[in-house]
Design an enzyme around this catalytic site. Sequence first.
Site, mmCIF file in Angstrom:
data_model
loop_
_atom_site.group_PDB
_atom_site.id
_atom_site.type_symbol
_atom_site.label_atom_id
_atom_site.label_comp_id
_atom_site.label_asym_id
_atom_site.label_seq_id
_atom_site.Cartn_x
_atom_site.Cartn_y
_atom_site.Cartn_z
ATOM 1 N N LYS A 141 41.940 43.135 46.961
ATOM 2 C CA LYS A 141 42.840 42.488 46.319
ATOM 3 C C LYS A 141 44.026 42.045 47.205
ATOM 4 C CE LYS A 141 41.187 43.013 41.755
ATOM 5 N NZ LYS A 141 40.299 43.833 41.362
ATOM 6 N N SER A 151 43.982 44.536 34.235
ATOM 7 C CA SER A 151 43.926 43.057 34.918
ATOM 8 C C SER A 151 43.985 41.936 33.902
ATOM 9 C CB SER A 151 42.546 43.244 35.614
ATOM 10 O OG SER A 151 41.469 43.487 34.729
ATOM 11 N N HIS A 173 45.264 46.773 40.789
ATOM 12 C CA HIS A 173 46.150 45.538 40.697
ATOM 13 C C HIS A 173 47.348 45.846 40.732
ATOM 14 C CE1 HIS A 173 43.577 42.162 39.225
ATOM 15 N NE2 HIS A 173 42.804 43.159 38.708
HETATM 16 C C1 LIG Z 1 39.053 44.481 40.996
HETATM 17 C C2 LIG Z 1 38.747 45.836 40.507
HETATM 18 C C3 LIG Z 1 37.874 46.651 41.103
HETATM 19 C C4 LIG Z 1 36.803 46.281 41.841
HETATM 20 O O1 LIG Z 1 37.245 46.394 43.040
HETATM 21 P P1 LIG Z 1 36.062 45.802 44.353
HETATM 22 O O2 LIG Z 1 36.804 46.607 45.313
HETATM 23 O O3 LIG Z 1 36.248 44.343 44.255
HETATM 24 O O4 LIG Z 1 34.698 46.537 43.771
HETATM 25 C C5 LIG Z 1 37.971 47.797 40.232
HETATM 26 N N1 LIG Z 1 38.962 48.281 39.413
HETATM 27 C C6 LIG Z 1 39.919 47.472 38.710
HETATM 28 C C7 LIG Z 1 40.870 47.838 37.700
HETATM 29 C C8 LIG Z 1 39.836 46.112 39.533
HETATM 30 O O5 LIG Z 1 40.837 45.157 39.098
#
Ligand SMILES: *Cc1c(COP(=O)(O)O)cnc(C)c1O
Length: 415
Positions: A249, A190, A218
Amino acid sequence: MSYDERVRDLYRQQLEEIRQAGLFKQERFIHSPQAAEIEVEFPAGAARKKVINICANNYLGLSSHPEVVRAAHEGLETRGYGMSSVRFICGTQDIHRELEQVVTDFLGTEDTILFPSCMDANAGVFEAILTKDDVMISDRLVHASIIDGMRLCSAEHDTYKHGDMDHLEKKLQQWKDKRLRVIINDGVYSMDGDAAKLDEIVRLAEAYDALVFVDDSHATGFIGPTGRGTAEKFGVMGKVDIITTTFGKALGGASGGCVSGRKEIVEMCRQRARPYLFSNAMAPVIVAGVLKAFEILKRSTELRDKLEENARYWRAGLTEAGFILKPGDTPIVPVMLFNAKLAQDFSRDLYEEGIYAVGFFFPVVAKGQARIRTQLSAAHEKHHLDRALEAFIKVGKKYDILGKSEEEIVARYGL
Ligand SMILES: *Cc1c(COP(=O)(O)O)cnc(C)c1O
Protein backbone atom coordinates in the site's frame (compact mmCIF):
# COMPACT_ATOMS: atom_id res chain seq x y z
CA MET A 1 -25.92 -33.99 -19.57
CA SER A 2 -22.23 -34.91 -19.34
CA TYR A 3 -20.33 -34.47 -16.10
CA ASP A 4 -18.40 -31.61 -17.68
CA GLU A 5 -21.65 -29.88 -18.68
CA ARG A 6 -23.13 -30.38 -15.20
CA VAL A 7 -20.11 -28.78 -13.57
CA ARG A 8 -20.14 -25.85 -15.98
CA ASP A 9 -23.86 -25.46 -15.44
CA LEU A 10 -23.43 -25.35 -11.68
CA TYR A 11 -21.01 -22.42 -11.90
CA ARG A 12 -22.88 -20.65 -14.71
CA GLN A 13 -25.90 -20.63 -12.43
CA GLN A 14 -23.93 -19.20 -9.52
CA LEU A 15 -22.32 -16.56 -11.73
CA GLU A 16 -25.75 -15.60 -13.05
CA GLU A 17 -27.00 -15.21 -9.48
CA ILE A 18 -24.09 -12.89 -8.74
CA ARG A 19 -24.97 -10.84 -11.87
CA GLN A 20 -28.67 -10.76 -10.99
CA ALA A 21 -27.87 -9.48 -7.53
CA GLY A 22 -25.90 -6.64 -9.15
CA LEU A 23 -22.73 -7.87 -7.43
CA PHE A 24 -20.64 -8.89 -10.43
CA LYS A 25 -17.17 -7.38 -10.35
CA GLN A 26 -15.29 -6.48 -13.49
CA GLU A 27 -11.63 -5.65 -13.89
CA ARG A 28 -10.47 -2.44 -15.49
CA PHE A 29 -7.22 -2.60 -17.42
CA ILE A 30 -4.73 0.15 -16.62
CA HIS A 31 -2.18 0.92 -19.35
CA SER A 32 0.04 3.22 -17.32
CA PRO A 33 2.03 3.16 -14.08
CA GLN A 34 0.04 3.69 -10.86
CA ALA A 35 -0.29 7.44 -10.25
CA ALA A 36 -2.73 10.30 -9.62
CA GLU A 37 -3.64 10.13 -13.31
CA ILE A 38 -3.84 6.81 -15.08
CA GLU A 39 -4.84 5.50 -18.49
CA VAL A 40 -7.67 3.00 -18.32
CA GLU A 41 -9.37 0.61 -20.71
CA PHE A 42 -12.91 -0.06 -19.54
CA PRO A 43 -14.87 -2.01 -20.43
CA ALA A 44 -12.38 -4.40 -22.06
CA GLY A 45 -11.85 -3.35 -25.66
CA ALA A 46 -13.03 0.25 -25.17
CA ALA A 47 -10.81 3.18 -26.06
CA ARG A 48 -8.27 4.13 -23.39
CA LYS A 49 -9.16 7.05 -21.21
CA LYS A 50 -7.05 9.28 -18.99
CA VAL A 51 -8.66 9.55 -15.56
CA ILE A 52 -7.88 10.78 -12.07
CA ASN A 53 -7.39 7.84 -9.74
CA ILE A 54 -8.95 8.32 -6.34
CA CYS A 55 -9.19 4.71 -5.19
CA ALA A 56 -5.62 3.43 -4.94
CA ASN A 57 -3.75 2.51 -1.75
CA ASN A 58 -0.94 4.66 -3.12
CA TYR A 59 -1.16 6.83 0.00
CA LEU A 60 2.27 8.40 -0.18
CA GLY A 61 2.56 8.48 -3.95
CA LEU A 62 5.52 6.10 -3.85
CA SER A 63 4.16 3.49 -6.29
CA SER A 64 5.91 5.13 -9.22
CA HIS A 65 8.26 7.43 -7.33
CA PRO A 66 11.44 7.93 -9.38
CA GLU A 67 13.74 7.14 -6.44
CA VAL A 68 11.87 3.92 -5.66
CA VAL A 69 11.93 2.87 -9.31
CA ARG A 70 15.68 3.58 -9.51
CA ALA A 71 16.36 1.62 -6.31
CA ALA A 72 14.35 -1.30 -7.68
CA HIS A 73 16.46 -1.22 -10.86
CA GLU A 74 19.61 -1.30 -8.76
CA GLY A 75 18.21 -4.17 -6.71
CA LEU A 76 17.56 -6.04 -9.91
CA GLU A 77 21.09 -5.42 -11.15
CA THR A 78 22.87 -6.31 -7.92
CA ARG A 79 20.70 -9.09 -6.47
CA GLY A 80 18.98 -10.54 -9.53
CA TYR A 81 15.36 -11.18 -10.36
CA GLY A 82 14.11 -14.14 -8.36
CA MET A 83 15.10 -16.16 -5.31
CA SER A 84 13.77 -19.53 -6.48
CA SER A 85 13.53 -20.53 -2.84
CA VAL A 86 11.71 -20.00 0.40
CA ARG A 87 13.58 -18.01 3.04
CA PHE A 88 14.91 -20.86 5.16
CA ILE A 89 16.37 -22.96 2.33
CA CYS A 90 18.29 -20.49 0.14
CA GLY A 91 15.96 -17.50 -0.17
CA THR A 92 17.44 -15.07 2.32
CA GLN A 93 19.71 -12.32 1.05
CA ASP A 94 21.44 -9.65 3.11
CA ILE A 95 18.79 -7.17 1.97
CA HIS A 96 15.94 -9.30 3.36
CA ARG A 97 17.49 -9.11 6.81
CA GLU A 98 18.33 -5.44 6.29
CA LEU A 99 14.66 -4.69 5.52
CA GLU A 100 13.57 -6.60 8.63
CA GLN A 101 15.87 -4.43 10.72
CA VAL A 102 14.66 -1.24 9.06
CA VAL A 103 11.03 -2.16 9.77
CA THR A 104 11.85 -3.03 13.39
CA ASP A 105 13.56 0.31 13.87
CA PHE A 106 10.76 2.22 12.12
CA LEU A 107 7.94 0.62 14.11
CA GLY A 108 9.83 0.63 17.40
CA THR A 109 9.42 -3.12 17.89
CA GLU A 110 11.91 -5.86 18.81
CA ASP A 111 12.10 -7.88 15.61
CA THR A 112 10.43 -8.40 12.24
CA ILE A 113 9.88 -11.27 9.81
CA LEU A 114 9.01 -10.70 6.16
CA PHE A 115 6.21 -12.57 4.40
CA PRO A 116 5.28 -12.70 0.71
CA SER A 117 2.24 -10.54 1.61
CA CYS A 118 0.33 -9.29 4.63
CA MET A 119 -2.36 -11.79 3.76
CA ASP A 120 0.31 -14.45 4.29
CA ALA A 121 1.51 -12.80 7.52
CA ASN A 122 -2.05 -12.96 8.86
CA ALA A 123 -2.49 -16.49 7.58
CA GLY A 124 0.64 -17.64 9.40
CA VAL A 125 0.94 -15.77 12.66
CA PHE A 126 -1.98 -17.09 14.74
CA GLU A 127 -1.38 -20.75 14.02
CA ALA A 128 2.32 -20.25 14.75
CA ILE A 129 1.85 -18.90 18.26
CA LEU A 130 -1.53 -20.07 19.64
CA THR A 131 -3.09 -23.37 20.63
CA LYS A 132 -6.52 -24.53 21.73
CA ASP A 133 -5.66 -23.30 25.22
CA ASP A 134 -5.80 -19.71 23.96
CA VAL A 135 -8.48 -17.34 22.71
CA MET A 136 -8.52 -14.79 19.89
CA ILE A 137 -10.90 -11.91 20.50
CA SER A 138 -11.31 -9.96 17.29
CA ASP A 139 -13.14 -6.78 16.37
CA ARG A 140 -16.10 -7.71 14.16
CA LEU A 141 -14.80 -5.69 11.19
CA VAL A 142 -11.26 -7.04 10.91
CA HIS A 143 -9.86 -7.64 7.45
CA ALA A 144 -10.74 -10.85 5.57
CA SER A 145 -7.12 -12.06 5.73
CA ILE A 146 -7.23 -11.97 9.55
CA ILE A 147 -10.44 -13.97 9.51
CA ASP A 148 -8.78 -16.56 7.30
CA GLY A 149 -5.72 -16.63 9.57
CA MET A 150 -7.91 -17.23 12.61
CA ARG A 151 -9.69 -20.04 10.77
CA LEU A 152 -6.38 -21.82 10.36
CA CYS A 153 -5.69 -21.68 14.09
CA SER A 154 -7.00 -24.07 16.74
CA ALA A 155 -7.40 -21.38 19.41
CA GLU A 156 -10.89 -20.47 20.57
CA HIS A 157 -12.37 -17.53 18.65
CA ASP A 158 -14.70 -14.81 19.85
CA THR A 159 -15.53 -11.31 18.60
CA TYR A 160 -16.35 -7.93 20.07
CA LYS A 161 -18.62 -5.31 18.53
CA HIS A 162 -16.72 -2.93 16.28
CA GLY A 163 -14.89 -0.37 18.40
CA ASP A 164 -16.96 -1.22 21.51
CA MET A 165 -14.55 -1.19 24.47
CA ASP A 166 -17.18 -2.22 27.04
CA HIS A 167 -17.98 -5.26 24.97
CA LEU A 168 -14.28 -6.07 24.61
CA GLU A 169 -13.86 -5.83 28.38
CA LYS A 170 -16.74 -8.26 28.93
CA LYS A 171 -15.12 -10.71 26.56
CA LEU A 172 -11.77 -10.40 28.34
CA GLN A 173 -13.50 -11.18 31.64
CA GLN A 174 -15.38 -14.07 30.09
CA TRP A 175 -12.16 -15.66 28.78
CA LYS A 176 -9.98 -15.01 31.84
CA ASP A 177 -9.24 -18.71 32.34
CA LYS A 178 -7.55 -19.15 28.98
CA ARG A 179 -3.74 -19.41 28.83
CA LEU A 180 -3.45 -16.44 26.44
CA ARG A 181 -5.94 -13.83 25.28
CA VAL A 182 -5.17 -11.94 22.06
CA ILE A 183 -7.09 -8.79 21.17
CA ILE A 184 -7.15 -8.59 17.39
CA ASN A 185 -7.76 -5.38 15.44
CA ASP A 186 -7.06 -3.51 12.25
CA GLY A 187 -5.19 -0.27 12.98
CA VAL A 188 -7.27 1.61 10.44
CA TYR A 189 -10.35 -0.14 9.07
CA SER A 190 -10.15 -0.23 5.31
CA MET A 191 -13.86 0.06 4.54
CA ASP A 192 -14.87 2.74 7.07
CA GLY A 193 -11.55 4.55 7.46
CA ASP A 194 -11.82 4.73 11.26
CA ALA A 195 -8.97 3.81 13.62
CA ALA A 196 -8.90 1.28 16.47
CA LYS A 197 -8.76 3.01 19.88
CA LEU A 198 -5.38 1.56 20.62
CA ASP A 199 -4.78 3.55 23.83
CA GLU A 200 -7.91 2.03 25.40
CA ILE A 201 -7.21 -1.38 23.91
CA VAL A 202 -3.68 -1.40 25.38
CA ARG A 203 -5.07 -0.32 28.76
CA LEU A 204 -7.56 -3.21 28.73
CA ALA A 205 -4.85 -5.62 27.63
CA GLU A 206 -2.70 -4.58 30.59
CA ALA A 207 -5.63 -4.89 33.00
CA TYR A 208 -6.60 -8.37 31.80
CA ASP A 209 -3.22 -9.81 30.79
CA ALA A 210 -3.88 -9.95 27.08
CA LEU A 211 -1.73 -9.57 23.98
CA VAL A 212 -2.55 -6.88 21.42
CA PHE A 213 -2.46 -7.62 17.70
CA VAL A 214 -2.81 -4.82 15.13
CA ASP A 215 -2.86 -5.09 11.35
CA ASP A 216 -1.57 -1.67 10.31
CA SER A 217 -1.76 -2.15 6.54
CA HIS A 218 -3.78 1.05 6.12
CA ALA A 219 -1.59 3.03 8.52
CA THR A 220 2.11 2.19 8.26
CA GLY A 221 3.96 5.12 6.73
CA PHE A 222 1.34 7.82 7.17
CA ILE A 223 -0.80 7.54 10.32
CA GLY A 224 0.69 9.22 13.41
CA PRO A 225 2.86 12.37 13.47
CA THR A 226 5.82 10.62 11.80
CA GLY A 227 3.90 7.87 10.03
CA ARG A 228 4.82 5.07 12.45
CA GLY A 229 1.20 3.95 12.41
CA THR A 230 -1.80 3.65 14.69
CA ALA A 231 0.31 2.96 17.78
CA GLU A 232 2.08 6.28 17.29
CA LYS A 233 -1.23 8.09 16.76
CA PHE A 234 -2.46 6.80 20.13
CA GLY A 235 0.83 7.12 22.01
CA VAL A 236 1.33 3.38 22.58
CA MET A 237 4.41 2.60 20.49
CA GLY A 238 6.23 -0.39 21.97
CA LYS A 239 3.06 -1.62 23.67
CA VAL A 240 1.55 -3.50 20.75
CA ASP A 241 2.77 -7.10 20.94
CA ILE A 242 2.17 -8.05 17.31
CA ILE A 243 1.96 -5.73 14.31
CA THR A 244 1.32 -7.03 10.81
CA THR A 245 1.52 -4.72 7.83
CA THR A 246 1.89 -4.64 4.06
CA PHE A 247 4.38 -3.10 1.64
CA GLY A 248 1.61 -3.28 -0.97
CA LYS A 249 0.00 0.00 0.00
CA ALA A 250 1.84 3.13 1.18
CA LEU A 251 5.34 1.63 1.02
CA GLY A 252 5.75 1.54 -2.72
CA GLY A 253 2.66 -0.58 -3.29
CA ALA A 254 4.34 -3.59 -4.92
CA SER A 255 3.93 -6.47 -2.51
CA GLY A 256 5.22 -8.08 0.64
CA GLY A 257 4.25 -7.95 4.27
CA CYS A 258 5.57 -8.71 7.71
CA VAL A 259 4.99 -9.60 11.33
CA SER A 260 6.77 -7.23 13.70
CA GLY A 261 6.76 -7.25 17.48
CA ARG A 262 8.00 -9.23 20.48
CA LYS A 263 11.15 -11.06 19.43
CA GLU A 264 10.05 -14.47 20.73
CA ILE A 265 6.80 -14.22 18.77
CA VAL A 266 8.70 -13.30 15.61
CA GLU A 267 11.06 -16.23 16.18
CA MET A 268 8.07 -18.58 16.56
CA CYS A 269 6.87 -17.35 13.16
CA ARG A 270 10.30 -18.13 11.68
CA GLN A 271 10.02 -21.66 13.04
CA ARG A 272 6.35 -22.34 12.36
CA ALA A 273 4.48 -19.88 10.13
CA ARG A 274 3.50 -21.88 7.08
CA PRO A 275 3.41 -19.11 4.44
CA TYR A 276 6.95 -18.17 5.56
CA LEU A 277 8.13 -21.77 5.39
CA PHE A 278 6.36 -22.80 2.21
CA SER A 279 6.01 -19.75 -0.03
CA ASN A 280 8.75 -17.95 -1.94
CA ALA A 281 10.88 -15.18 -0.46
CA MET A 282 10.11 -11.59 -1.48
CA ALA A 283 11.80 -10.76 -4.79
CA PRO A 284 15.02 -8.74 -4.33
CA VAL A 285 13.80 -6.04 -6.68
CA ILE A 286 10.85 -5.40 -4.36
CA VAL A 287 12.96 -5.54 -1.20
CA ALA A 288 15.22 -2.88 -2.71
CA GLY A 289 12.20 -0.71 -3.56
CA VAL A 290 10.72 -1.01 -0.07
CA LEU A 291 14.08 -0.14 1.52
CA LYS A 292 14.10 3.07 -0.52
CA ALA A 293 10.50 3.82 0.45
CA PHE A 294 11.45 3.65 4.15
CA GLU A 295 14.49 5.84 3.51
CA ILE A 296 12.25 8.50 1.93
CA LEU A 297 9.84 8.34 4.90
CA LYS A 298 12.60 8.68 7.46
CA ARG A 299 14.04 11.70 5.67
CA SER A 300 11.00 13.92 6.22
CA THR A 301 7.28 13.91 6.99
CA GLU A 302 6.53 15.94 3.86
CA LEU A 303 4.57 13.21 2.08
CA ARG A 304 2.41 12.18 5.03
CA ASP A 305 1.76 15.85 5.81
CA LYS A 306 0.62 16.49 2.25
CA LEU A 307 -1.59 13.41 2.39
CA GLU A 308 -3.18 14.61 5.62
CA GLU A 309 -3.86 18.01 4.10
CA ASN A 310 -5.34 16.43 0.95
CA ALA A 311 -7.64 14.24 3.04
CA ARG A 312 -8.82 17.20 5.09
CA TYR A 313 -9.49 19.25 1.95
CA TRP A 314 -11.36 16.40 0.25
CA ARG A 315 -13.53 15.62 3.28
CA ALA A 316 -14.45 19.27 3.71
CA GLY A 317 -15.36 19.64 0.03
CA LEU A 318 -17.59 16.57 -0.07
CA THR A 319 -19.26 17.45 3.23
CA GLU A 320 -20.00 20.96 2.07
CA ALA A 321 -21.49 19.57 -1.14
CA GLY A 322 -23.96 17.53 0.92
CA PHE A 323 -22.59 13.98 0.66
CA ILE A 324 -22.86 11.54 3.56
CA LEU A 325 -19.39 10.44 4.62
CA LYS A 326 -18.23 7.95 7.21
CA PRO A 327 -16.74 10.18 9.93
CA GLY A 328 -12.99 9.96 10.49
CA ASP A 329 -9.64 11.65 9.95
CA THR A 330 -7.78 9.16 7.76
CA PRO A 331 -7.14 9.30 3.99
CA ILE A 332 -9.91 6.71 3.51
CA VAL A 333 -13.08 8.68 2.80
CA PRO A 334 -16.17 6.54 2.15
CA VAL A 335 -18.99 8.32 0.32
CA MET A 336 -22.15 6.52 1.42
CA LEU A 337 -24.76 5.53 -1.19
CA PHE A 338 -26.29 2.52 0.67
CA ASN A 339 -27.71 0.83 -2.45
CA ALA A 340 -25.36 -1.49 -4.40
CA LYS A 341 -26.72 -0.61 -7.83
CA LEU A 342 -26.58 3.10 -7.09
CA ALA A 343 -22.94 2.70 -6.06
CA GLN A 344 -22.17 0.98 -9.36
CA ASP A 345 -24.09 3.52 -11.45
CA PHE A 346 -22.43 6.35 -9.58
CA SER A 347 -19.00 4.87 -10.21
CA ARG A 348 -19.74 4.41 -13.93
CA ASP A 349 -20.90 8.03 -14.26
CA LEU A 350 -17.81 9.27 -12.42
CA TYR A 351 -15.73 7.37 -14.93
CA GLU A 352 -17.55 9.14 -17.74
CA GLU A 353 -16.49 12.36 -16.04
CA GLY A 354 -12.86 11.21 -15.92
CA ILE A 355 -12.79 10.12 -12.28
CA TYR A 356 -11.82 6.60 -11.32
CA ALA A 357 -13.42 5.43 -8.06
CA VAL A 358 -15.09 2.09 -7.63
CA GLY A 359 -18.24 1.13 -5.77
CA PHE A 360 -18.03 -1.24 -2.80
CA PHE A 361 -20.97 -3.38 -1.81
CA PHE A 362 -21.86 -6.73 -0.31
CA PRO A 363 -19.98 -8.95 0.43
CA VAL A 364 -17.09 -6.48 0.79
CA VAL A 365 -19.26 -4.33 3.10
CA ALA A 366 -22.56 -5.16 4.86
CA LYS A 367 -25.77 -5.19 2.81
CA GLY A 368 -27.29 -1.70 2.65
CA GLN A 369 -23.90 -0.10 3.26
CA ALA A 370 -22.80 0.34 -0.37
CA ARG A 371 -20.43 3.19 -1.00
CA ILE A 372 -17.78 4.76 -3.17
CA ARG A 373 -14.59 4.44 -1.17
CA THR A 374 -12.29 7.29 -2.02
CA GLN A 375 -8.67 7.25 -0.98
CA LEU A 376 -6.36 10.19 -1.00
CA SER A 377 -2.73 10.21 -2.03
CA ALA A 378 0.23 12.51 -1.59
CA ALA A 379 0.43 12.24 -5.39
CA HIS A 380 -2.82 14.24 -5.69
CA GLU A 381 -2.50 17.95 -6.32
CA LYS A 382 -5.29 20.39 -5.45
CA HIS A 383 -6.34 20.59 -9.11
CA HIS A 384 -6.93 16.82 -9.15
CA LEU A 385 -9.12 17.07 -6.08
CA ASP A 386 -11.02 20.06 -7.42
CA ARG A 387 -11.77 18.28 -10.67
CA ALA A 388 -12.84 15.15 -8.81
CA LEU A 389 -15.08 17.18 -6.53
CA GLU A 390 -16.73 18.83 -9.50
CA ALA A 391 -17.49 15.41 -10.98
CA PHE A 392 -18.86 14.05 -7.69
CA ILE A 393 -21.19 17.02 -7.41
CA LYS A 394 -22.39 16.67 -11.01
CA VAL A 395 -23.19 12.98 -10.55
CA GLY A 396 -24.61 13.61 -7.07
CA LYS A 397 -27.05 16.10 -8.59
CA LYS A 398 -28.03 13.64 -11.31
CA TYR A 399 -29.12 11.10 -8.68
CA ASP A 400 -30.50 13.84 -6.44
CA ILE A 401 -28.67 12.71 -3.30
CA LEU A 402 -26.92 15.94 -2.27
CA GLY A 403 -28.09 17.14 1.12
CA LYS A 404 -30.34 14.08 1.44
CA SER A 405 -30.44 11.91 4.55
CA GLU A 406 -29.75 8.18 4.61
CA GLU A 407 -33.50 7.56 5.02
CA GLU A 408 -34.30 9.64 1.95
CA ILE A 409 -31.69 7.91 -0.19
CA VAL A 410 -32.80 4.46 0.96
CA ALA A 411 -36.49 5.35 0.47
CA ARG A 412 -35.75 6.23 -3.14
CA TYR A 413 -33.19 3.57 -4.13
CA GLY A 414 -33.81 0.75 -1.63
CA LEU A 415 -31.12 -1.20 0.19
C1 LIG B 1 -4.52 -4.86 2.13
C2 LIG B 1 -4.62 -5.52 3.42
C3 LIG B 1 -4.04 -6.77 3.63
C4 LIG B 1 -3.42 -7.55 2.53
O1 LIG B 1 -2.17 -7.07 2.22
P1 LIG B 1 -1.32 -7.81 1.08
O2 LIG B 1 0.08 -7.52 1.43
O3 LIG B 1 -1.76 -7.22 -0.22
O4 LIG B 1 -1.65 -9.25 1.19
C5 LIG B 1 -4.09 -7.31 4.90
N1 LIG B 1 -4.70 -6.66 5.91
C6 LIG B 1 -5.27 -5.46 5.74
C7 LIG B 1 -5.92 -4.79 6.90
C8 LIG B 1 -5.27 -4.86 4.49
O5 LIG B 1 -5.86 -3.70 4.32
